[in-house]
Motif scaffolding. Structure first.
Motif, short mmCIF file in Angstrom:
data_model
loop_
_atom_site.label_atom_id
_atom_site.label_comp_id
_atom_site.label_asym_id
_atom_site.label_seq_id
_atom_site.Cartn_x
_atom_site.Cartn_y
_atom_site.Cartn_z
N ASN A 106 -4.84 0.92 -4.64
CA ASN A 106 -5.04 2.18 -3.91
C ASN A 106 -6.10 3.07 -4.56
OD1 ASN A 106 -3.33 1.76 -1.75
ND2 ASN A 106 -1.56 2.64 -2.76
N LEU A 110 1.36 7.22 -6.65
CA LEU A 110 0.24 8.14 -6.84
C LEU A 110 0.60 9.56 -6.41
CD1 LEU A 110 -2.77 5.90 -5.70
CD2 LEU A 110 -2.24 6.67 -8.02
N GLU A 111 1.58 9.69 -5.52
CA GLU A 111 2.04 11.01 -5.10
C GLU A 111 3.16 11.54 -6.00
OE1 GLU A 111 0.83 12.98 -2.80
OE2 GLU A 111 -0.71 11.52 -2.20
N VAL A 151 2.49 10.06 2.31
CA VAL A 151 1.30 9.30 1.93
C VAL A 151 0.29 9.30 3.06
CG1 VAL A 151 2.69 7.81 0.43
CG2 VAL A 151 2.17 7.07 2.75
N ALA A 152 -0.97 9.10 2.71
CA ALA A 152 -2.03 9.00 3.71
C ALA A 152 -1.84 7.74 4.54
CB ALA A 152 -3.40 8.97 3.02
N ASN A 153 -2.21 7.80 5.80
CA ASN A 153 -2.07 6.67 6.72
C ASN A 153 -0.62 6.20 6.85
OD1 ASN A 153 -5.00 6.43 6.98
ND2 ASN A 153 -4.96 5.50 4.95
N SER A 211 0.92 4.11 -2.94
CA SER A 211 0.62 5.49 -2.55
C SER A 211 1.75 6.43 -2.97
CB SER A 211 0.41 5.58 -1.03
OG SER A 211 -0.68 4.79 -0.61
N ILE A 245 0.84 -1.20 0.00
CA ILE A 245 0.00 0.00 0.00
C ILE A 245 0.87 1.25 0.00
CG2 ILE A 245 -1.77 1.28 1.28
CD1 ILE A 245 -2.75 -1.43 2.37
N TRP A 246 1.96 1.23 0.78
CA TRP A 246 2.88 2.37 0.82
C TRP A 246 3.46 2.65 -0.57
CZ3 TRP A 246 4.91 5.76 4.60
CH2 TRP A 246 6.02 6.49 4.18
N VAL A 276 -0.74 0.28 -7.22
CA VAL A 276 -1.40 1.53 -7.58
C VAL A 276 -2.89 1.31 -7.81
CG1 VAL A 276 -1.57 3.32 -9.36
CG2 VAL A 276 0.68 2.57 -8.57
N SER A 326 -7.80 -0.45 0.39
CA SER A 326 -6.65 -0.88 -0.42
C SER A 326 -6.45 -2.39 -0.33
CB SER A 326 -5.38 -0.16 0.03
OG SER A 326 -5.48 1.22 -0.16
#
Length: 484
Positions: A152, A98-99, A119-121, A95, A91-92, A149, A162
């Motif tokens: 997410n 996506l950033e 990243v969120a969370n 994310s 997930i990291w 990706v 996710s």
């Protein structure tokens, strides 16, 4: 779902077995802690027995078994994995992309140290993956990163959304494996129900669907590639094999094994008829005549083309992440598996114990350098001194090579066995099926009783491998191998 229920209504026994299995999978998914060792082994053993019973009893009803495979996987949809932490890193990484950040250039720990989480969370993901994972650069290839990706992008802002996205991708891959695997079995004149030794296996359901390991996606591309190769579409087979390599690097070890498929098979087929079946090729010999060099050159040309396609597609998939720092980071991370990590090994632990009697420390630094050379030598021996002219011979060679690699490896995580299991259904070997059962013992390696320093319990590891090696050597050396 109506189709699934209607199929089950036709047979009450199947419905009861499925319902009982679903209840056990539910307990496994939502009410099990990794440290509950007795509960873990008991649940897994019962599920394995029910799985074996289902296939033996309903092997001629493929629609029913397919429906049951789908139902079992739906049980895990909302579950957070309880036997693995790797999904937090998945997930990291997704994310990060996506950033707009390259996940291969940064460790998670570097952001934690800077106090700047991109990243969120982020803090929750860091806490979940642990310091060891967070301290290393990512080693997941680009198709794997694409899956992260996509997961997410699944609707929702929390980690669970996710997780659901990751799980749906893996489930889809499993049924892609079913589609191409069943057709490859039919083309090889093997029972179609063999595919369910993979699809319905509790090991596959728990490790892939449950714990979110992407061996399932890599296996889907690998089986698809083998199917295309068997159909004579070697260019497309190479493209799909590159997708498999770009999901997990494991298929790279198979590349030398294609030598005889392209060269020797081409010579035999050209001398007789291009449309020869695997059975005809297996029973044929290379004819001797003055023009033998022509089909050899043709076969080598195809082989080079096959390798070129795999290489170019793989490089293109890595290209968006390419930099000199990426090469350094990726090589460093991959090297860790040979010279830093130790888990659930077999021959390595024996070699380590012998080495301790001479040096007493840091055996992995020495053995980890020698092992890859031994594996390469074994691959070359299988490549040039074994018949790999037919699909079944080629897949058997893949199974033997990958088995040797894991037997000598310093680290064998449970989900690694998934690739051996799928290859075995196209051969006469059953030891990977046995291993998919005994592999649960690797989770018991850190039992708390008398193990305050958390070192592996080698008696548990020995029990696992005694069974696996016993079946392996029986199958390799018995005079006549029965069909799987």
């Amino acid at each position: 779902m109506q189709l699934n229920l209607s199929l089950l209504k036709l047979n009450k026994t199947a419905a009861l077995l499925t319902l009982f299995s679903c209840l056990l999978y539910g307990v496994f998914a939502y009410q099990l802690e990794r440290t509950e060792y007795l509960k873990l082994v008991l649940l897994y053993t019962i599920l394995f027995g029910l799985f074996y019973w289902l296939i033996k009893k309903y092997k001629n009803n493929l629609k029913l078994l397919t429906a049951i495979g789908f139902i079992f996987r739906t049980v895990f949809i909302l579950a957070i994995p309880n036997l693995s932490q790797d999904f937090y890193r998945f997930i990291w990484d997704g994310s990060m992309i996506l950033e707009g950040l390259n996940p291969y250039l940064y460790t998670v720990q570097s952001f934690i140290d800077d106090g700047n989480l991109p990243v969120a969370n982020g803090q929750e993901l860091y806490n979940g993956m642990g310091e060891l994972n967070a301290g290393h650069f990512t080693n997941y290839p680009p198709i794997n990163q694409l899956c992260f990706v996509l997961a997410n992008l699944f609707p929702g802002a929390g980690i669970l959304s996710s997780v659901i996205g990751l799980r749906l991708i893996i489930i889809a891959a499993d049924f892609g494996t079913l589609f191409f695997g069943k057709r490859l079995l039919q083309n090889l004149n093997l029972p179609s129900h063999n595919i369910f030794w993979y699809l319905l296996n509790p090991f596959i359901i728990i490790e892939l669907t449950g714990n979110l390991h992407f061996e399932g996606v890599m296996i889907f591309f690998l089986v698809w590639s083998l199917y295309l190769l068997q159909k004579g579409k070697w260019q497309w087979s190479a493209v799909v094999l590159a997708l498999s390599v770009s999901t997990k690097l494991v298929p790279l070890i198979f590349l030398p094994l294609f030598f005889k498929w392209f060269v020797k098979r081409n010579v035999i087929a050209k001398a007789a008829k291009p449309s020869m079946s695997d059975v005809e090729i297996a029973s044929s010999r290379v004819p001797h005549n003055d023009n033998n060099w022509i089909p050899y050159v043709s076969g080598i040309t195809k082989l080079i083309g096959f390798y070129a396609i795999v290489g170019v597609i793989t490089i293109l998939l890595f290209a968006p992440f390419f930099s000199t720092q990426f090469i350094s980071n990726y090589a460093e991370t991959v090297g860790l598996w040979f010279q830093n990590f130790e888990f659930n090994a077999s021959l390595y632990y024996i070699a380590r114990a012998i080495g301790y009697t001479f040096r007493g420390y840091n055996e992995i630094a020495i053995i980890g350098k020698v092992t890859p050379l031994i594996v390469i030598l074994f691959v070359l021996l299988i490549t040039f001194f074994r018949k790999n002219n037919t699909s079944k011979q080629l897949i058997t060679a893949m199974l033997l090579v990958l088995s040797f690699y894991y037997f000598t490896s310093t680290t064998v995580h449970p989900w690694y066995v998934a690739t051996l299991l799928i290859l075995s259904i196209f051969t006469n070997y059953k030891f990977p099926l046995v291993w998919s059962f005994t592999i649960i013992l690797s989770y018991l390696a850190y039992m708390q009783i008398g193990n305050a320093n958390k070192s592996e319990n080698l008696l548990v590891i020995a029990l696992e491998y005694l069974v696996v090696y016993g079946v392996f050597f029986y199958e390799v050396f018995k005079k006549k191998t029965k069909p799987a």
